[in-house]
Design an enzyme around this catalytic site. Structure first.
Site, PDB file in Angstrom:
ATOM      1  N   HIS A 146     -23.640 -10.961  -8.566  1.00 53.08           N
ATOM      2  CA  HIS A 146     -24.335 -10.140  -7.560  1.00 53.08           C
ATOM      3  C   HIS A 146     -24.958  -8.871  -8.135  1.00 53.08           C
ATOM      4  O   HIS A 146     -24.865  -7.783  -7.546  1.00 53.08           O
ATOM      5  CB  HIS A 146     -23.385  -9.793  -6.416  1.00 53.08           C
ATOM      6  CG  HIS A 146     -22.943 -10.980  -5.600  1.00 53.08           C
ATOM      7  ND1 HIS A 146     -23.671 -12.148  -5.509  1.00 53.08           N
ATOM      8  CD2 HIS A 146     -21.828 -11.187  -4.819  1.00 53.08           C
ATOM      9  CE1 HIS A 146     -23.039 -13.009  -4.714  1.00 53.08           C
ATOM     10  NE2 HIS A 146     -21.924 -12.458  -4.294  1.00 53.08           N
ATOM     11  N   HIS A 220     -25.714 -10.815   2.312  1.00 55.14           N
ATOM     12  CA  HIS A 220     -24.345 -11.312   2.228  1.00 55.14           C
ATOM     13  C   HIS A 220     -23.563 -11.035   3.512  1.00 55.14           C
ATOM     14  O   HIS A 220     -22.378 -10.662   3.466  1.00 55.14           O
ATOM     15  CB  HIS A 220     -23.654 -10.676   1.019  1.00 55.14           C
ATOM     16  CG  HIS A 220     -22.563 -11.500   0.424  1.00 55.14           C
ATOM     17  ND1 HIS A 220     -21.448 -11.890   1.137  1.00 55.14           N
ATOM     18  CD2 HIS A 220     -22.403 -12.011  -0.815  1.00 55.14           C
ATOM     19  CE1 HIS A 220     -20.656 -12.597   0.355  1.00 55.14           C
ATOM     20  NE2 HIS A 220     -21.212 -12.687  -0.841  1.00 55.14           N
ATOM     21  N   GLU A 358     -25.732 -17.606   2.292  1.00 49.79           N
ATOM     22  CA  GLU A 358     -26.611 -16.761   1.490  1.00 49.79           C
ATOM     23  C   GLU A 358     -27.776 -17.599   0.958  1.00 49.79           C
ATOM     24  O   GLU A 358     -27.581 -18.444   0.082  1.00 49.79           O
ATOM     25  CB  GLU A 358     -25.830 -16.169   0.311  1.00 49.79           C
ATOM     26  CG  GLU A 358     -24.536 -15.492   0.693  1.00 49.79           C
ATOM     27  CD  GLU A 358     -23.528 -15.510  -0.454  1.00 49.79           C
ATOM     28  OE1 GLU A 358     -23.888 -15.165  -1.596  1.00 49.79           O
ATOM     29  OE2 GLU A 358     -22.372 -15.917  -0.214  1.00 49.79           O
TER      30      GLU A 358
HETATM   31  C1  GAL Z   1     -19.918 -14.882  -2.756  1.00 48.10           C
HETATM   32  C2  GAL Z   1     -19.451 -15.722  -3.909  1.00 48.10           C
HETATM   33  C3  GAL Z   1     -17.923 -15.713  -3.910  1.00 48.10           C
HETATM   34  C4  GAL Z   1     -17.391 -14.292  -3.908  1.00 48.10           C
HETATM   35  C5  GAL Z   1     -18.043 -13.502  -2.802  1.00 48.10           C
HETATM   36  C6  GAL Z   1     -17.668 -12.029  -2.816  1.00 48.10           C
HETATM   37  O1  GAL Z   1     -21.311 -14.835  -2.735  1.00 48.10           O
HETATM   38  O2  GAL Z   1     -19.959 -17.021  -3.788  1.00 48.10           O
HETATM   39  O3  GAL Z   1     -17.449 -16.423  -5.016  1.00 48.10           O
HETATM   40  O4  GAL Z   1     -17.629 -13.699  -5.147  1.00 48.10           O
HETATM   41  O5  GAL Z   1     -19.435 -13.572  -2.894  1.00 48.10           O
HETATM   42  O6  GAL Z   1     -16.312 -11.845  -2.638  1.00 48.10           O
END
Ligand code: GAL
Length: 393
Positions: A146, A220, A358
């Site tokens: 991210h 998110h 997402e």
């Molecule tokens: C998502 C990801 C998960 C986790 C989450 C944040 O986008 O797919 O593995 O990292 O974000 O806790």
């Protein structure tokens, strides 16, 4: 959608603020009849380094109300009606900036420069190898997640209210300097949130760069249609408009294969309760600790098309997700625990207490030549749009 000049927008916002439709709680009192659309701006708090964070309350003409802050473009609260017209906040978030600074589930955030994982935090572009901060290690395998240690979710963005016809919104923009989190190029990013009279939350992303660079912007938001801190999402019924997905290794990095979902617990081409097959004896579910995977959407045209639908039968809440993106990450809150505080006093979040849908390009695309490219080059404009369409059934 056209953007309105700042002066005009502020005038319409000032007019809207005196309609009495929006209370201090950001609630629309005339929900069932619809509302006068409005944007109300007020301080939300301060970051730990003293930056002021503003909150925008968007009240849509169709009755959906959302509180959005300029810190990470986060949606803090999202009120939608159930089938009786009663409104509930259906998203996970925090009441204070400190909550967002302390915990890292990316609640309601804009994500950039690269949503999802890049293996080992490195990629090679035009013969140059770049190194990104490692901030995640599922299964003991390091990656950059991210956007790195400080992604776009952790910046106070420039912002201003938007209004056009009976739609209201907020525009966010920021410049990420050349070398930010190891990524090449100065990247100018603009994101607009619109709330339409039809209860559509539309997100428009745009970016330009001065050097070739990977980009994969997403949002998110976590949903729980029964309400924030009202149990798990395992009973929600999900549809994904995707016949294929990208299997991962134990580090949640795609192996490079794209496989059919037919006959597996990953087949959501017809609606399935999320919990129905989550315990199946399946290596991919073990790696993800549940669903935390990327589906390749059937629509690869770059034009807006259905990606997902979500339904919760006790409240009747229903949502469609439409996107121009080629893939979607469905994450069912496997890393959530009751250690993450609820917005409601006396309530607790829980394991799988929210889910994220997402829209994006697939993870690790800069290292996966067979996946659609995420490279933005100087002179080109990155454009992407996603709509979350709220309703009841
Ligand atoms: C998502 C990801 C998960 C986790 C989450 C944040 O986008 O797919 O593995 O990292 O974000 O806790």
């Amino acid at each position: 959608m056209k953007r309105v000049m700042r002066g005009a927008v502020l005038a319409s916002v000032a007019a809207a603020a005196v309609t009495g439709c929006v209370t201090d709680k950001g609630a629309c009192e005339t929900m069932s009849k619809g509302c006068e659309p409005s944007v109300v701006v007020k301080p939300f708090g301060k970051t730990k380094d003293g930056q002021l964070v503003q909150q925008y309350t968007l009240t849509g003409a169709g009755g959906v109300v959302m509180d959005v802050i300029d810190y990470g473009g986060k949606v803090v609260r999202l009120f939608t009606p159930d089938r009786t017209g009663a409104k509930t906040d259906i998203t996970l978030g925090f009441n204070e900036v400190a909550g967002y600074e302390t915990h890292d589930p990316y609640f309601g955030s804009l994500i950039g420069r690269y949503g999802n994982r890049i293996a080992k935090g490195t990629f090679t572009l035009d013969g140059v190898t770049y190194r990104l901060p490692i901030n995640n290690e599922p299964g003991g395998l390091p990656c950059s997640l991210h956007g790195g240690k400080r992604g776009f979710d952790a910046y106070v963005w420039h912002s201003e209210p938007l209004s056009e016809g009976r739609s209201v919104g907020v525009k966010f923009w920021m410049t990420s300097p050349d070398g930010d989190q190891g990524y090449p190029g100065k990247l100018d990013v603009t994101v607009c949130y619109w709330l339409t009279p039809e209860n559509v939350w539309r997100i428009e992303y745009e970016a330009v760069t001065d050097k070739a660079t990977p980009i994969n912007l997403t949002q998110h938001l976590y949903f729980n249609f029964k309400g924030e801190a009202e149990g798990t999402i395992l009973d929600h019924e999900l549809t994904l408009f995707a016949d294929r997905m990208t299997p991962v290794d134990k580090g949640l990095i795609p192996t490079g294969e794209v496989v059919p979902v037919k006959g597996t617990p990953f087949d959501f081409t017809t609606p399935w309760p999320i919990g129905a097959r989550i315990q199946a004896d399946n290596e991919q579910l073990r790696f993800g600790g549940g669903y935390d995977h990327n589906w390749v959407l059937n629509n690869q045209s770059g034009k807006l098309a259905p990606a997902a639908a979500l339904y919760e039968k006790s409240t009747g809440r229903f949502m469609e997700v439409w996107t121009t993106e080629p893939a979607i990450q469905f994450y069912c809150g496997n890393f959530l625990t009751d250690q993450v505080p609820s917005k409601k006093p006396g309530k607790k979040l829980c394991y799988r207490g929210g889910l994220a849908l997402e829209t994006q390009h697939s993870p690790d695309s800069p290292n996966q030549p067979a996946f659609p490219s995420t490279i933005l080059r100087p002179g080109a404009v990155y454009k992407s749009a996603t709509e979350y369409r709220f309703g009841v059934k």
